[in-house]
Design an enzyme around this catalytic site. Structure first.
Site, mmCIF file in Angstrom:
data_model
loop_
_atom_site.group_PDB
_atom_site.id
_atom_site.type_symbol
_atom_site.label_atom_id
_atom_site.label_comp_id
_atom_site.label_asym_id
_atom_site.label_seq_id
_atom_site.Cartn_x
_atom_site.Cartn_y
_atom_site.Cartn_z
ATOM 1 N N THR A 268 -5.549 4.550 -1.062
ATOM 2 C CA THR A 268 -5.795 5.268 -0.323
ATOM 3 C C THR A 268 -3.935 4.814 0.468
ATOM 4 O O THR A 268 -3.263 4.000 0.480
ATOM 5 C CB THR A 268 -6.777 4.528 1.158
ATOM 6 N N ASP A 269 -3.907 6.014 1.457
ATOM 7 C CA ASP A 269 -2.184 5.480 2.644
ATOM 8 C C ASP A 269 -2.622 4.191 3.245
ATOM 9 O O ASP A 269 -3.804 3.312 3.663
ATOM 10 C CB ASP A 269 -2.146 6.990 3.394
ATOM 11 N N CYS A 270 -2.078 3.901 3.944
ATOM 12 C CA CYS A 270 -1.914 2.053 4.145
ATOM 13 C C CYS A 270 -3.005 2.015 5.394
ATOM 14 O O CYS A 270 -2.791 2.689 6.332
ATOM 15 C CB CYS A 270 -0.355 1.596 4.545
ATOM 16 N N ALA A 272 -5.727 3.955 6.348
ATOM 17 C CA ALA A 272 -6.329 5.062 6.267
ATOM 18 C C ALA A 272 -7.534 4.837 6.534
ATOM 19 O O ALA A 272 -8.492 5.638 7.087
ATOM 20 C CB ALA A 272 -5.651 5.944 4.746
#
Length: 719
Positions: A268-270, A272
């Site tokens: 995941t993006d941070c 997200a």
């Protein structure tokens, strides 16, 4: 003086190695004689449920009873090992794309992975298991730079899916190495998918994209990297057609896993996952988000949500212990391929150390990349400068001695930084009077420096444009008034006023160097400059690279990986993700500079050596040969670009890049190059049938200087 250090170190190592070897004999997951899959399953069977859940987060704590050290998965290597101190700083990704040179990109990435391994070795020798000092990178960024306002576009390889796929694949190969079972560095392609601004609303934004644009523009580069073995994929913050990307059944489960067969890490993006329940409000609670993410295939969370909530999700029956085992499997496979459970002394990278970091080879590679990335946009004959005729130079402008304009964003630091002012002074030599002046500030349009000195110099080099403080990621580009994005294509107004005042003061040569990670309004600059060079954010050797071009040691050869529009009014609203009227593939209007544009100090001609056939069918290859002739007096590189025009049907692109080749030629010589296109690469997504189709009809092969300048063409038919 006699040192007691060496015997003590050897004595200590002896007693460290003995326990390791004994442990390795008893633990299958450490035994390289077993397959990676057997080792992974063995470790999964040995871990407790809580220990398994810890592996779902980027900051994985140690498992002391199994002698597994802590590991931090958040590491960056966009154009050099980032945020981790000393490292070679290569040109920003958009500049690397401008080289149109995948082999160079692979060499750059190979150097980056060497430095990463060396830094990891040095850090872990001191038992430092720190963020940014690991052996996996959350790079490359292969989002399509669809709109010039996006601040993070500098991290990408431009607006074209084909170029992005080629450069991204080369970069991944350089990072990961040639052995798919043993990664040098594990790469991760981001951000999946349709993620390219606006930055201000990225945590709540819903990108509306129809299936044709999704399949033909936003997904192809990801598919290419998956097909070529990228270790990881990072899902984006945004929603795509109402589904949050990091719990998307369509993106993660149906397309990435089932359709493409991806088996690696899905990161995941941070934070997200936090967005999904707090901001998108698509799922009511964090526990339910954890369950959905795991079920959809996420196995690496750049936050602590999965670590905090997965156990509760099990207790509530939303997921099972078997789901956790399945989820951590790709992470353990990645760890094993990185050699994290092997005897460090047996690693092929064990000897990488201080001499592997920012060494002379990497510095020269950074210089070569910077030289090939810079784009000559205008030259009325003043370049290259002659040392015999130019005895004094004024180097001025706020960006002329600015480290920020070298390094871009997501960068490391180096003791070999060479600013533009320093590079010019060194190249000009002690017999030339070179002056430097800050010249102007971003805010002040009334007071300027260096004008009188410029009047009394033989030539002026003005370094103007943007910096990563004005374009970049939300929060990082803190001088941006648009959360990292741009409102328009303008360079700072004070820079333009300064240029006009400089031009008004004298008629001597003015060379403008524009720093930027995106398309800017070059037309506003063009009337007042004799030559214009787009330097991008060229890395630590930017000053030397610029000097080598300005003085003619090399001929400029960079090509634009973006369309430079005349006005931001020519493109649709920033939030519109339809590709209609965007990029060279769909924009019908007049542009300032077309995709693929870049001048040289010499001239190249093309002629057919072997034309393609007149007719093709599916599964065949279009093969062609071109004679490239350097008709000038400079040794130089050219980039031969091959575009295809499609049958005149609704929603077909105007043309598309389908191959390219960088060619090096000495003055007054020629070379025959061979190029090919797979007919299946001409398939288009059919909305009615919901599949890829190869349409019958007449097509054209265009051999071109850039997207707007065709030199040779050939019509063929698909029946």
């Amino acid at each position: 003086m006699y040192s007691y250090k060496k015997p003590i170190i050897l004595f200590t190592l002896y007693f460290l190695i003995i326990p390791y070897n004994t442990w390795a004999q008893n633990e299958k997951f450490r035994d390289c004689s077993f397959s990676i899959e057997e080792r992974a399953n063995d470790l999964i069977n040995k871990l407790t449920l809580e220990e398994k859940i810890f592996l779902l987060g980027f900051n994985s704590p140690a498992v002391e009873r199994l002698q597994i050290p802590a590991y931090n998965w958040w590491n960056e290597g966009l154009h050099g090992v980032a945020r981790a101190g000393e490292a070679t700083v290569f040109p920003q990704a958009i500049g690397l794309a401008a080289t149109f040179d995948p082999l160079l990109a692979q060499s750059v990435a190979d150097a980056i992975s060497t430095e990463a391994r060396a830094k990891y070795n040095l850090a872990t020798a001191k038992n430092r298991r720190l963020q940014y000092l690991g052996v996996n990178f959350w790079t490359p960024n292969i989002n399509i730079f669809r709109d010039p306002r996006w601040g993070r576009g500098q991290e990408t390889y431009g607006e074209d899916p084909f170029l992005t796929g080629k450069m991204g694949t080369a970069f991944v190969k350089g990072l990961q190495g040639d052995d798919s079972d043993h990664y040098k560095i594990a790469a991760c392609a981001k951000h999946f998918a349709a993620h390219s601004g606006p930055e201000a609303i990225r945590h709540t934004f819903n990108a509306i994209v129809d299936e044709k644009d999704l399949r033909e523009t936003y997904l192809p580069a990801f598919k290419t990297l998956v097909d070529n073995g990228v270790s990881g994929i990072m899902c984006g913050y945004n929603r795509l057609n109402d589904e949050p990307c990091c719990t998307s059944e369509k993106l993660l489960e149906n397309i990435l896993t089932k359709e493409w067969g991806f088996k690696g890490q899905i990161t995941t993006d941070c934070w997200a996952l936090e967005d999904i329940w707090l901001r998108h409000k698509s799922i009511p609670t964090s526990v339910e988000v954890a369950a959905e993410a795991i079920k959809k295939g996420v196995n690496m969370d750049c936050s602590n949500l999965l670590q905090d909530d997965a156990l509760e999700a099990i207790k509530k029956g939303l997921i099972s212990k078997a789901d956790i085992d399945k989820s951590i499997y790709p992470t353990i496979i990645t760890q094993l391929k990185l050699g994290l459970y092997d005897d460090p002394g047996n690693s092929p990278y064990a000897n990488f150390g201080l001499d592997s970091i920012n060494n002379s080879y990497h510095t020269q590679l950074a210089l070569k990349a910077a030289e090939k990335s810079m784009v000559l946009l205008k030259n009325n004959g003043v370049l290259p400068l002659s040392k015999d005729k130019i005895g004094s130079i004024m180097v001025a402008g706020e960006n002329a001695a600015n480290i920020s304009t070298l390094v871009g964003n997501y960068h490391g630091m180096s003791g070999n930084m060479v600013t533009f002012a320093e590079g010019i002074a060194k190249k000009a030599g002690p017999e030339t009077a070179v002056q430097y002046d800050f010249g102007c500030s971003y805010a002040d349009t009334t007071r300027f420096g260096g004008i009188w000195a410029a009047e009394n110099s033989d030539a002026t080099i003005l370094v103007l444009g943007l910096t990563p403080l004005f374009e970049g990621e939300d929060g990082d580009a803190f001088l941006s008034k648009n959360s990292g994005d741009k409102a328009d294509l303008s360079i700072p107004y004070s820079h333009l006023v300064y240029l006009k005042k400089m031009r008004k003061s004298h008629n001597k040569p003015i060379v403008v160097v524009l720093t930027s990670g995106s398309a800017v309004d070059v037309q506003a600059v063009e009337p007042y400059a004799d030559a214009i060079i787009l330097s991008w954010y060229p890395g630590e050797q930017g000053g030397n690279a610029l000097a080598n071009i300005i003085y003619g040691d090399i001929s400029p050869s960079g090509k634009l990986p973006l369309t430079f529009y005349k006005s931001i009014d020519d493109v649709p609203p920033f939030t519109d993700y339809s590709m209609k009227n965007r990029t060279y593939r769909y924009f019908n209007g007049e542009v300032a500079y077309p995709f693929g544009f870049g001048l040289s100090y010499t001239h190249f001609n093309y002629r057919w050596a072997q034309k393609p056939s007149n007719q093709y069918k599916k599964n065949e290859q279009i093969s062609l040969q071109i004679d490239v002739i350097n008709t000038g007096n400079w040794d130089a590189d050219d980039v031969v670009q091959v575009y295809v025009e499609f049958p005149k049907m609704e929603r077909m692109p105007i043309k598309e890049l389908k191959n390219f080749k960088r060619v090096s030629l000495q003055a007054n010589t020629s070379k025959t190059i061979s190029l090919s296109i797979d007919i299946n690469d001409l398939k288009k997504w059919d909305l009615q049938h919901e599949q890829w189709l190869l349409y019958k009809g007449d097509y054209k092969i265009l051999i071109a200087k850039n997207a707007a300048e065709t030199v040779l063409e050939h019509t063929f038919t698909i029946k």
